[in-house]
Design a protein around this motif. Structure first.
Motif, short mmCIF file in Angstrom:
data_model
loop_
_atom_site.label_atom_id
_atom_site.label_comp_id
_atom_site.label_asym_id
_atom_site.label_seq_id
_atom_site.Cartn_x
_atom_site.Cartn_y
_atom_site.Cartn_z
N SER B 101 0.83 -1.21 0.00
CA SER B 101 0.00 0.00 0.00
C SER B 101 0.86 1.25 0.00
N ARG C 28 -6.82 -2.84 -4.56
CA ARG C 28 -5.82 -1.89 -5.02
C ARG C 28 -4.43 -2.50 -5.10
N ASP C 29 -4.10 -3.30 -4.11
CA ASP C 29 -2.74 -3.83 -4.10
C ASP C 29 -2.69 -5.15 -3.34
N GLN C 32 -4.08 -5.46 0.38
CA GLN C 32 -5.51 -5.67 0.59
C GLN C 32 -5.89 -7.11 0.26
#
Lengths: 286, 399, 336
Positions: B101, C28-29, C32
């Motif tokens: 993230s 998202r990535d 997650q």
């Protein structure tokens, strides 16, 4: 060998006192609070704080530390138990008391620190006394005082009888005009005081340490489960038995097996007598 | 006004606007350089957090210092701290968060070996450079973790220094090994026994003790009965070490205790029954935080102490090498980025692999593609108990 | 249930299922996705535990011990002995079930709190032994854990494996809850005496459910260890057992969607409070207290109430009146 027994008695007394705290709280609210072990922890930490760091006289430190512990337990009642009991949902108090326990434990870790800190010497005594050292006998004395004091309270005073009445049948007590809420709050304050005294007395043995809370919660619970919920005598016997068994298990099997052996033996007791040694079979007409 | 001139005016305005926007964005590009993001996994709460908190002070100070002087290659340094509370699952979660993230360029930590065992593989999978600050041997491996570098000493180096001191200097042969019930304690006790076995010495007794056990009289009776003439504890638990020193003192048994650095660290002091109980205790330490025979500290240590003392509240009352280690981790990253000219992981790895004698505060660092443990053996020394002063210790006598 | 609400329900389920399947492409990535995998693994254990705690009302706080057994079993069987991972996973499930049987057999006879203590004791013993038995478990240093073979060796692949197992377990537990078994269990939870008087074999029901929860815990353990890629005894602390228990209570007993939402919320909270560093754990306790005090029925009930308000059900009055035909037939049958 003598040291094994003495140590077992000493640590067993701390467990016994914690079991008494469980018992007093359980008797009026039917709640087994996860925060129970943190009460002696607070007694120990604040004892060290008032006497060791603020240099107050020992008696003043004792009174203040016990007051803090009692206050914490009272707040536990107000915040975590009262509202939850009103909704009569069985398992919720486990969570609310767990939340309270986490918060107080973290607060202590942040304020007092994560390292164990020393507890001051209460009576002048040389350190080479061996098994006669006060750090073994103070917890035993505290447990005896708490247990005897509790029995006298239940039998001789009016308020004690109110306690007994409420614990045996809350509905009947209410029907007789007893304010069960107030009795419960007071019982929590009393339990807090008992725990505070026990933690204060045990301070030299355990050091003033925030992680003591969860350890005592677990061991105190085992003690009361073995001794039998609802029985003060059972709490004391259960605590002493647990202390002795841990001590012997460590001596013979080494530290790695300490908990396994102690718990295993206790599980055996439960299988043979599920309500604990001194507990009563909960029989109810249907 | 004619349509043509209107049109011409429009074009003029538009091109002026375009030019302005273009020049602004070029200027903006020149100013906003992407910050260098460092992920810092630290067990700030929970057990054994005192080391993490001290290391954190060093890390934060280094980042502030670098940013005050313009960053690295003109880029500001951004520090992302995550409290793992000593739990491996949390450490793995936060590692994933920082890597995917937040897309950090480097990861420092975690602090505890137990957590690092879980995260080092996760970090290695993404190819992000990882500075390892746990001591267990298996945390670095040039093949499995090609981008992991260790600035701290390894457990084996501690044990070797202590074993050598006990056997060669103190001339003791009957060794009692003590570990605690934690993962570190059991593993280290085993490792210590193995390293002694390589020298042909078998310990007379080996005990594992629960760190919370409030009384050690039985254990000490057992050790005395086994004829031990030196006790070697491999545990970081303050209460256990303090109780060992107390029990030894109370029973007036003058046996030397030689072992883990935590034995002589400051948290033990208030728990001692008498200050002289710290005598005849020796622990592994570092040249950088040791007062030599004439009472002097190495220049680099003094330099950092002067710089950082104000932000620590004017006094240093915890083990200083933790701060030095944290500070150096950031400085190592600075050196790597400057040498590589970018934060490209492959270039960073090459730069670190070719690092030789990088002068830090804690020690001087050298890595090669085959050796990922930087700490030179010569910088491991033995310290004496009871000599703590401003974060450092007195060197142990060599006779 | 009306035809319309049934169609709506099925539609919602289908949409939910589709979303879950394409999740790897929606996130998202990788972080997650990792969280989603972790939630999935926890849910596999909690789905089984839900039947024990939420339906038959047994206070089990020691399921982390069964998780640890499954995790170490997978690491040892697939890692040390090189058995194919899927086979090892199945073995983990069986071992978990066996442990559930051995633990439940003596403990389920004990009244409420003593049973809780027995499960707790089991968890403590498992943790202590995983440190002590160094030859088997690697002791304090722990064990590395192999991943699965293709097509499950990518993050998305592992996620789909977890999703498949979770879907199967959810379907099984939903069936149990829906059919007579489940009704019997709720009866057991709310009033043992009444249940017994209607002829339900309480002990057998509890034991079978407990064994099932052992199987799910074993499977969850195997998947968990593969997800973490390295396990140490520190991972399986008592707090994790309380965490599972909390998910169910917060979600609301007696439903399946409730604990599922509880799991998602409780896994996400520590990530949200992450930037708070040192104060993080304190806020976790604080949030727990607030949630318990404000929504004690659990989120499941909250959602049911919200849905009920939106479905606009009219309060029909149900008159209890005899059905004349049926009554006549019954009377005639009795006379003959």
């Amino acid at each position: 060998m003598l040291t094994v027994i003495v140590y077992g008695l000493a640590i067993g007394s701390v467990y016994a006192a914690t079991a008494l705290v469980y018992n007093v709280m359980y008797s009026t609210s039917k709640v087994l609070s996860v925060s129970t072990g943190h009460v002696p922890m607070l007694g120990g930490i604040f004892g060290a704080f008032f006497i060791g760091q603020l240099n107050l006289p020992i008696v003043v430190g004792l009174v203040l530390a016990v007051a803090v512990a009692a206050l914490f337990n009272y707040l536990t009642d107000v915040v975590a138990v009262r509202r939850v009991l009103a909704r009569s949902d069985e398992h919720l108090w486990l969570l609310s008391t767990l939340a309270v326990a986490t918060m107080i434990s973290q607060t202590m870790a942040l304020w007092w620190g994560t390292e164990p800190k020393p507890f001051p010497r209460l009576f002048p005594q040389d350190f080479s006394q061996g098994i006669a050292d006060q750090k073994y006998w103070l917890p035993v004395a505290a447990a005896v005082i708490c247990a005897v004091g509790l029995e006298l309270f239940y039998r001789r005073t009016m308020y004690g009888k109110l306690f007994v009445a409420t614990s045996e049948d809350a509905f009947a007590a209410r029907a007789r005009g007893i304010n069960t809420d107030r009795v419960r709050s007071f019982s929590y304050v009393l339990a807090g005081a008992l725990g505070g005294i026990a933690g204060f007395a045990a301070g030299q043995l355990t050091f003033a340490y925030f992680a003591l809370g969860f350890s005592l919660t677990l061991n105190g619970f085992i003690a009361i489960a073995v001794g039998g919920l609802g029985s003060n005598l059972g709490a004391v016997i259960g605590g002493l038995a647990l202390g002795m068994m841990s001590s012997f298990a460590t001596y013979f099997f080494g530290g790695e097996y300490q908990q396994t052996v102690a718990i295993g033996i206790l599980m055996l007791v439960l299988i043979l007598k599920p309500e604990g040694l001194f507990g009563s079979k909960q029989v109810r007409p249907v | 006004m004619s349509a043509v001139s209107l049109y011409a005016r429009g074009v003029l305005h538009l091109s002026a606007l375009l030019l302005a926007v273009l020049s602004m964005s070029v200027g903006a590009l020149a100013q906003t350089k992407e910050p260098i993001r460092i992920g810092w996994l630290s067990s700030l709460t929970g057990p054994l957090s005192s080391a993490a908190i001290a290391e954190n002070k060093g890390v934060q100070f280094a980042v502030e210092e670098i940013n005050k002087s313009g960053g690295i290659l003109g880029r500001p340094v951004e520090l992302l701290t995550r409290d793992t509370a000593g739990e491996p699952t949390k450490a793995v979660n936060f590692a994933n968060q920082l890597l995917h993230s937040e897309k950090v360029h480097f990861i420092i930590g975690p602090v505890n070996s137990g957590e690092t065992l879980a995260t080092v593989g996760v970090v290695a999978k993404t190819g992000t450079p990882n500075l390892i600050i746990g001591a267990l041997e298996s945390l670095t491996d040039p093949v499995k973790y090609p981008r992991a570098f260790r600035p701290i000493v390894t457990n084996g180096q501690w044990i070797k220094a202590a074993n050598d001191y006990a056997v060669d200097t103190l001339k003791k042969q009957k060794i009692a090994i003590v570990g605690d019930t934690s993962g570190y304690g059991t593993a280290s006790a085993k490792q210590a026994a193995e390293m002694l076995a390589k020298r042909g010495i078998k310990p007379v007794i080996s005990l594992i003790i629960d760190a919370n056990k409030a009384d050690l009289n039985d254990e000490f009776s057992k050790m005395k009965a086994a004829g031990a003439d030196v006790i070697m504890p491999w545990t970081a638990a303050t209460s256990l070490l303090a109780r060992m020193l107390n029990t030894r003192g109370d029973m007036q048994w003058d046996v030397p205790i030689v072992g883990h650095p935590a034995l002589i660290a400051l948290p033990v002091k208030p728990l001692l029954n008498k200050p002289e109980y710290w005598n005849n205790a020796f622990a592994a330490g570092y040249r950088s935080s040791t007062y030599d025979e004439s009472g002097k500290l190495p220049a680099r240590t003094v330099e950092l102490m002067e710089k950082i003392k104000p932000s620590l509240g004017g006094s240093i009352d915890f083990t200083f090498w933790w701060v030095q280690l944290g500070y150096d981790c950031v400085k190592i990253i600075e050196h790597a980025v400057k040498t590589a000219g970018s934060t490209d992981p492959a270039a960073i790895t090459k730069a670190l692999n070719e690092t030789k004698d990088l002068q830090g505060s804690y020690t001087s660092y050298s890595w090669t593609p085959q050796a990922r443990d930087a700490f030179p053996n010569a910088d491991v020394v033995m310290n004496v108990g009871g000599t703590f002063k401003e974060g450092s210790f007195q060197i142990a006598p060599s006779k | 249930m009306t035809e319309r609400s049934r169609v709506t329900r099925i539609a919602m389920l289908l949409i939910g299922a589709v979303l879950l399947v394409v999740l790897p492409f929606l996130v998202r990535d990788q972080y997650q996705l990792h969280l989603a995998q972790l939630i999935g693994v926890y849910w596999i254990l909690i789905a089984g535990l839900n039947l024990v705690v939420g339906y038959s009302g047994q206070l089990s706080v020691g399921h982390v011990g069964l998780l640890a057994v499954g995790a170490y079993a997978f690491a040892i069987i697939a890692g040390k002995y090189d058995i194919p991972p899927l086979l090892a996973l199945a073995a983990c499930g069986m071992i978990g079930g066996l442990c559930g049987f051995l633990l439940g057999l003596p403990s389920l006879r004990l009244p409420g709190f003593y049973f809780a203590m027995a499960t707790l004791a089991f968890a403590v013993i498992v943790t202590e032994q995983s440190v002590a038995q160094t030859e088997l478990t690697g002791g304090g240093v722990g064990l590395p854990v192999p991943g699965f073979n293709a097509p499950f060796d990518t993050p998305a692949g592992l996620y789909w494996l977890i999703l498949a197992v979770a879907a199967l377990i959810t379907w099984l537990s939903w069936n149990v809850a829906r059919l007579m078994w489940g009704r019997a269990l709720i009866g057991v939870r709310d009033s043992e005496v009444a249940a017994r008087s209607v002829g339900i074999s309480i002990y057998r029901a509890k034991l079978i459910v407990f064994i099932f929860s052992g199987v799910t815990a074993g499977l969850a353990g195997g998947l968990f260890s593969s997800l973490q890629s390295y396990i140490t005894p520190d991972t399986f602390v008592f707090e994790l057992g309380l965490f599972f228990f909390t998910c169910i209570i917060i979600g609301g007993r007696g439903s399946i969607i409730g604990p599922f939402i509880g799991t998602i919320i409780l896994t996400a909270i520590p990530e949200v409070v992450a930037p708070l560093a040192r104060l993080g754990n304190f806020f976790y306790g604080f949030l727990l207290l607030v949630v318990v005090l404000l929504t004690p029925e659990g989120f499941g009930r909250l959602i049911q109430q919200v849905l009920a308000r939106f479905s606009g059900k009219v309060n029909e009055s149900k008159v209890v009146a005899p059905d004349p035909d049926l009554l006549r037939k019954a009377l005639q049958g009795a006379r003959n």
